[in-house]
Write a protein that holds these residues in place. Structure first.
Motif, PDB file in Angstrom:
ATOM      1  N   ARG A  93      19.128   0.448  84.721  1.00 42.76           N
ATOM      2  CA  ARG A  93      19.556  -0.172  83.468  1.00 42.76           C
ATOM      3  C   ARG A  93      20.016   0.914  82.502  1.00 42.76           C
ATOM      4  N   GLY A  94      21.178   0.681  81.884  1.00 37.64           N
ATOM      5  CA  GLY A  94      21.691   1.663  80.945  1.00 37.64           C
ATOM      6  C   GLY A  94      22.943   1.141  80.249  1.00 37.64           C
ATOM      7  N   GLU A  95      23.455   1.968  79.353  1.00 36.36           N
ATOM      8  CA  GLU A  95      24.656   1.621  78.575  1.00 36.36           C
ATOM      9  C   GLU A  95      25.849   2.346  79.158  1.00 36.36           C
ATOM     10  N   ASP A 140      20.914   6.297  78.493  1.00 39.04           N
ATOM     11  CA  ASP A 140      19.930   5.671  77.600  1.00 39.04           C
ATOM     12  C   ASP A 140      19.610   6.699  76.519  1.00 39.04           C
ATOM     13  N   GLU A 141      18.416   6.587  75.906  1.00 35.53           N
ATOM     14  CA  GLU A 141      18.104   7.480  74.799  1.00 35.53           C
ATOM     15  C   GLU A 141      17.949   8.936  75.224  1.00 35.53           C
ATOM     16  N   GLU A 161      25.623  -2.915  77.802  1.00 33.02           N
ATOM     17  CA  GLU A 161      24.334  -2.626  78.444  1.00 33.02           C
ATOM     18  C   GLU A 161      24.238  -3.480  79.693  1.00 33.02           C
TER      19      GLU A 161
END
Length: 542
Positions: free
Chosen positions: A45-47, A66-67, A92
């Motif tokens: 999962r990520g942008e 991600d962050e 996302e």
């Protein structure tokens, strides 16, 4: 795996003797196998970041972040074409694939096999961004929407053939106003759903108006209710653009009343349900029959009252109008006077045009090339006779003078000179005669050439080849069919003379003209002797 031994220095020989040596390729391959064995398939999962669309090769390259980290991602061309959701910058997502390395740059990456938005919020963000984009292009403008036909003959339906939606639409159409229905079966959910719906809309629009398959007058794109993911096919750009490009008025009936998709904004009309779409497509037949009966009754009463009023008005006007004989009396009298003047004017006109034609003929005869040529020949003949006479006279005069001089002189040298001059004079006479004959021949050849040129440029040469010159009553050439009216007298000039004819009509009247010609050929002697309007025997009787 390959190893390579190199000489070691005495200081490091003890410490390096137990460590194996790797080549860069071997180490990269070992790392690749270790990474793929440890992380076969992962759900990541990520942008999406750095997305610029598919490469010219068809593959897509971007990154997931991600962050705290970022990983490169690749979607091969075959997988990219099958994706239900296309990647977009900043989306996302949850990507499913396998981890591997790219030895050429010592990077690890994920080979994406499927991708989906991370939750409903992501789908709504995609939907809102797509709505703003298509709105900016003008696909949702009210000015582009077309009104629905009042009573379509054929209704086209794009939906699944096995669901309850098509049964509800058919039942409602049969209940309100039975119409012919064409169903284009499509999948309303799944990876190929959007392409099938767009192809169905464009397929209905591509049907010819008078083809074997009737072209629908209105389209209904329908689907039952479902979640946002279930209805996502109707939010795809290909479906929205197909609906906006449709030349057939389109009704969108997707989901329930609270559901909405982008095709609802591009359609000409949105229905809350598929049943509602059927109600908007056709009116109620019973209501139309009742309205028609009421309008027919009112129309019959209005026509009866109008007829009575017009009859009364007509009778009142008839009493005030003069009789037909009185209305036509003045016009008849004017017609009789005009007919009398016309006969006199025709005779006067024929005589005037005859005089003009005779004067023109005399002028033409004086200017005829034959007359001019004869005049030139006469002048040359006169000049030739005068030259011969003058030469003979001069010769005889010189001879007489010489004889008189010879009679007075008896000296031999003088006689010799006289003989010499006489011989020279004879030679000069011969040369003069030859020069005259040569000059005369040259002028004759030139005159003959000019006469041939006159003959080739004359209209008589054209007439000799089978053509004819058509002159009107004023002696002017007739160059076009528009200048000829039925009954108009014409002169047809051939190479050996002219014939007076009367124009009979168009080419379509040719059979009647030929029958008239045959009757004229068999006319009696009295009819053949009957003079024409132009003061001579009828040209058709010759």
């Amino acid at each position: 795996m390959s190893r390579k031994s190199v000489p070691a220095s005495p200081d490091t020989e003890a410490s390096a003797s137990n460590a194996p040596e790797w080549s860069v390729t071997s180490l990269s391959g070992a790392l690749k196998r270790t990474l793929e064995d440890s992380f076969g398939h992962v759900r990541l999962r990520g942008e999406i970041t750095g997305y610029r669309g598919p490469h010219s090769s068809g593959h897509a390259y971007f990154g997931l972040k991600d962050e705290g980290a970022r990983i490169d991602a690749v979607i091969w061309k075959g997988v990219f074409q099958k994706l239900r959701i296309r990647p977009e910058e900043g989306m996302e997502v949850i990507a499913v694939g396998r981890i591997t390395t790219f030895p050429a740059s010592s990077r690890y990456q994920i080979i994406v096999e499927s991708i989906e938005p991370a939750g409903v919020g992501a789908l709504m963000a995609i939907l809102e961004e797509r709505r703003r984009k298509l709105t900016a292009e003008g696909l949702f403008d009210d000015a582009r929407k077309r009104p629905l036909p009042f009573l379509p003959d054929v209704v086209g339906v794009v939906t699944s053939p096995t669901g309850a939606v098509i049964r509800d639409i058919l039942h409602r159409l049969a209940e309100r106003f039975p119409r012919r229905v064409l169903v284009w079966p499509v999948r309303v959910q799944g990876e190929t759903s959007a392409a099938e719906v767009a192809a169905a809309i464009r397929g209905f629009n591509a049907l010819p108006v008078d083809g074997p398959v009737p072209r629908p007058d209105v389209l209904i794109v329908a689907r039952g209710g479902g979640s946002l993911e279930d209805l996502w096919s109707f939010n795809e750009e290909v479906v929205v653009r197909a609906a906006a490009e449709s030349t057939i008025p389109l009704i969108a009936a997707i989901g329930h009343e609270t559901d909405w998709t982008l095709i609802d904004l591009a359609a000409d009309l949105r229905a809350p349900t598929p049943t509602g779409a059927a109600e908007k497509a056709v009116p109620v037949r019973r209501d139309l029959l009742a309205t028609l009966a009421d309008l027919s009754r009112r129309h019959h009463g209005a026509m009866s009252r109008l007829h009575d009023r017009r009859t009364s008005d007509l009778r009142a006007l008839a009493r005030a109008l003069p009789s037909g004989e009185n209305l036509l009396a003045t016009s008849r009298q004017r017609l009789d006077l005009a007919g009398g003047r016309l006969q006199h004017a025709l005779g006067l006109g024929v005589r005037r045009h005859g005089t003009r034609l005779a004067v023109a003929g005399q002028k033409l005869a004086r200017l005829s090339p034959l007359v001019l040529l004869e005049r030139a020949r006469a002048r040359w003949s006169t000049a030739a006779r005068g030259l011969g006479t003058g030469f003979s006279y001069a010769l005889e005069r010189r001879a007489a003078l010489l004889e008189r001089s010879a009679s007075r002189l008896s000296l031999q040298p003088v006689r010799l000179r006289i003989d010499d001059r006489r011989q020279r004079l004879a030679t000069a006479g011969i040369r003069l005669a030859n020069a005259y004959d040569a000059r005369l021949s040259t002028q004759r050849v030139r005159v003959d050439s000019l006469w041939k040129l006159v003959g080739s440029l004359s209209h008589k040469g054209v007439l000799a080849r089978g053509y004819a010159l058509v002159l009107d009553d004023a002696g002017q050439p007739v160059r076009a069919r528009a200048g000829v009216t039925p009954g108009m007298p014409l002169d047809v000039v051939f190479t050996d003379g002219a014939v007076r004819v009367i124009a009979a009509g168009d080419v379509d009247d040719a059979p009647a003209v030929r029958r008239t010609a045959r009757r004229r050929k068999t006319a009696s002697p009295e009819e053949a002797a009957q003079p024409t309007l132009f003061g001579g025997p009828d040209p058709d009787s010759e």
